[in-house]
Design a protein around this motif. Structure first.
Motif, PDB file in Angstrom:
ATOM      1  N   CYS A   1      -9.695  10.192 -15.190  1.00  0.00           N
ATOM      2  CA  CYS A   1      -8.535  10.108 -14.317  1.00  0.00           C
ATOM      3  C   CYS A   1      -8.175   8.636 -14.175  1.00  0.00           C
ATOM      4  O   CYS A   1      -8.962   7.758 -14.497  1.00  0.00           O
ATOM      5  CB  CYS A   1      -8.793  10.767 -12.968  1.00  0.00           C
ATOM      6  N   GLU A   2      -6.968   8.397 -13.719  1.00  0.00           N
ATOM      7  CA  GLU A   2      -6.492   7.035 -13.541  1.00  0.00           C
ATOM      8  C   GLU A   2      -6.509   6.692 -12.056  1.00  0.00           C
ATOM      9  O   GLU A   2      -6.040   7.476 -11.233  1.00  0.00           O
ATOM     10  CB  GLU A   2      -5.070   6.920 -14.092  1.00  0.00           C
ATOM     11  N   PHE A   3      -7.041   5.521 -11.722  1.00  0.00           N
ATOM     12  CA  PHE A   3      -7.101   5.076 -10.338  1.00  0.00           C
ATOM     13  C   PHE A   3      -6.090   3.962 -10.103  1.00  0.00           C
ATOM     14  O   PHE A   3      -5.938   3.059 -10.927  1.00  0.00           O
ATOM     15  CB  PHE A   3      -8.501   4.565  -9.984  1.00  0.00           C
ATOM     16  N   VAL A   4      -5.422   4.043  -8.968  1.00  0.00           N
ATOM     17  CA  VAL A   4      -4.504   3.013  -8.506  1.00  0.00           C
ATOM     18  C   VAL A   4      -5.011   2.588  -7.146  1.00  0.00           C
ATOM     19  O   VAL A   4      -5.275   3.437  -6.288  1.00  0.00           O
ATOM     20  CB  VAL A   4      -3.059   3.575  -8.396  1.00  0.00           C
ATOM     21  N   ARG A   5      -5.163   1.285  -6.940  1.00  0.00           N
ATOM     22  CA  ARG A   5      -5.699   0.800  -5.660  1.00  0.00           C
ATOM     23  C   ARG A   5      -4.669  -0.063  -4.943  1.00  0.00           C
ATOM     24  O   ARG A   5      -3.967  -0.849  -5.573  1.00  0.00           O
ATOM     25  CB  ARG A   5      -6.963  -0.019  -5.913  1.00  0.00           C
ATOM     26  N   ARG A   6      -4.603   0.105  -3.633  1.00  0.00           N
ATOM     27  CA  ARG A   6      -3.736  -0.709  -2.782  1.00  0.00           C
ATOM     28  C   ARG A   6      -4.516  -1.087  -1.524  1.00  0.00           C
ATOM     29  O   ARG A   6      -5.328  -0.296  -1.037  1.00  0.00           O
ATOM     30  CB  ARG A   6      -2.487   0.060  -2.340  1.00  0.00           C
ATOM     31  N   ILE A   7      -4.213  -2.253  -0.990  1.00  0.00           N
ATOM     32  CA  ILE A   7      -4.709  -2.662   0.318  1.00  0.00           C
ATOM     33  C   ILE A   7      -3.484  -3.046   1.121  1.00  0.00           C
ATOM     34  O   ILE A   7      -2.698  -3.902   0.697  1.00  0.00           O
ATOM     35  CB  ILE A   7      -5.684  -3.848   0.228  1.00  0.00           C
ATOM     36  N   VAL A   8      -3.291  -2.387   2.254  1.00  0.00           N
ATOM     37  CA  VAL A   8      -2.131  -2.657   3.100  1.00  0.00           C
ATOM     38  C   VAL A   8      -2.591  -2.933   4.521  1.00  0.00           C
ATOM     39  O   VAL A   8      -3.644  -2.443   4.947  1.00  0.00           O
ATOM     40  CB  VAL A   8      -1.119  -1.483   3.087  1.00  0.00           C
ATOM     41  N   PRO A   9      -1.809  -3.697   5.276  1.00  0.00           N
ATOM     42  CA  PRO A   9      -2.171  -3.931   6.676  1.00  0.00           C
ATOM     43  C   PRO A   9      -1.987  -2.661   7.507  1.00  0.00           C
ATOM     44  O   PRO A   9      -1.241  -1.756   7.141  1.00  0.00           O
ATOM     45  CB  PRO A   9      -1.200  -5.028   7.122  1.00  0.00           C
ATOM     46  N   ASP A  10      -2.685  -2.625   8.635  1.00  0.00           N
ATOM     47  CA  ASP A  10      -2.492  -1.540   9.590  1.00  0.00           C
ATOM     48  C   ASP A  10      -1.034  -1.525  10.039  1.00  0.00           C
ATOM     49  O   ASP A  10      -0.359  -2.548  10.004  1.00  0.00           O
ATOM     50  CB  ASP A  10      -3.389  -1.751  10.819  1.00  0.00           C
ATOM     51  N   GLY A  11      -0.577  -0.363  10.468  1.00  0.00           N
ATOM     52  CA  GLY A  11       0.782  -0.244  10.978  1.00  0.00           C
ATOM     53  C   GLY A  11       1.518   0.905  10.324  1.00  0.00           C
ATOM     54  O   GLY A  11       1.264   1.240   9.168  1.00  0.00           O
ATOM     55  N   VAL A  12       2.409   1.505  11.059  1.00  0.00           N
ATOM     56  CA  VAL A  12       3.141   2.670  10.570  1.00  0.00           C
ATOM     57  C   VAL A  12       3.977   2.312   9.344  1.00  0.00           C
ATOM     58  O   VAL A  12       3.929   2.990   8.320  1.00  0.00           O
ATOM     59  CB  VAL A  12       4.034   3.274  11.676  1.00  0.00           C
TER      60      VAL A  12
ATOM     61  N   VAL B   1      -2.545   7.760  10.640  1.00  0.00           N
ATOM     62  CA  VAL B   1      -2.203   9.169  10.854  1.00  0.00           C
ATOM     63  C   VAL B   1      -0.722   9.315  11.212  1.00  0.00           C
ATOM     64  O   VAL B   1      -0.035  10.205  10.701  1.00  0.00           O
ATOM     65  CB  VAL B   1      -3.116   9.801  11.927  1.00  0.00           C
ATOM     66  N   GLU B   2      -0.216   8.425  12.047  1.00  0.00           N
ATOM     67  CA  GLU B   2       1.201   8.484  12.413  1.00  0.00           C
ATOM     68  C   GLU B   2       2.082   8.269  11.174  1.00  0.00           C
ATOM     69  O   GLU B   2       3.090   8.967  10.983  1.00  0.00           O
ATOM     70  CB  GLU B   2       1.522   7.430  13.486  1.00  0.00           C
TER      71      GLU B   2
END
Length: 177
Positions: free
Chosen positions: A46-57, A91-92
């Motif tokens: 399978c192919e993996f895509v990774r992201r890191i994002v800050p908290d927040g809606v 979750v929001e």
């Protein structure tokens, strides 16, 4: 939405939600823990895509929309941002993009986590569908990730099949996942 014929393997996105990891203040341990677990659990490439994002809606919502609607991702796993702290808004954001919620995923993750730690009741994980993508919110602690994935992953390949995503075969139970 149709499956891109250029992609033959299931595409899995792992989104770490963390102000500090996205800002480079500490190393992301959760995203690699998710990928390591999946590499043992999925029986085919399978192919993996990774992201890191800050908290927040907004940051989480935008990442989910990009992955589901534009990047042709079958399974999106978020890690982090599911607790009661003011910046825990994964979750929001997830609720804003889902077309169908699948509350059984969150219920099961909390149940199995409570067998390990009493504070698991504070977790707000959820899951659901957007188009032909399945989104699952995982906890942010690496130790909890494997517990939650082991509980819910048996339902993932069938769910992907039902929503028209690329097929994903689960490894045999003795695979060590």
């Amino acid at each position: 939405m149709t499956v891109n014929p250029g992609h033959t393997f299931a595409r899995i996105a792992i989104v770490t939600v963390s102000d500090r990891a996205s800002g480079g203040q500490y190393e992301d341990l959760s995203g690699p823990a998710v990928e390591q677990w999946l590499r043992r659990a999925v029986a085919q490439p399978c192919e993996f895509v990774r992201r890191i994002v800050p908290d927040g809606v907004e940051s989480v919502r935008n990442a989910l929309l990009q992955l589901c609607d534009k990047d042709d991702i079958d399974l999106v796993l978020t890690t982090g941002g599911t607790g009661p702290a003011p910046r825990d808004l994964t979750v929001e954001a997830t609720h804003q993009v889902l077309t169908k919620e699948l509350p059984g995923f969150g219920e099961l993750m909390r149940r199995v986590s409570l067998e390990q730690v009493p504070t698991a009741i504070l977790s707000r994980q959820t899951a659901g569908v957007r188009g032909r993508s399945l989104i699952i919110n995982l906890p942010g602690k690496p130790a909890s990730i494997g517990i939650c994935l082991a509980a819910v992953f048996p339902a993932v390949p069938y769910c992907l099949e039902l929503i028209g995503a690329r097929k994903m075969a689960e490894a045999l139970p003795d695979s060590g996942a």
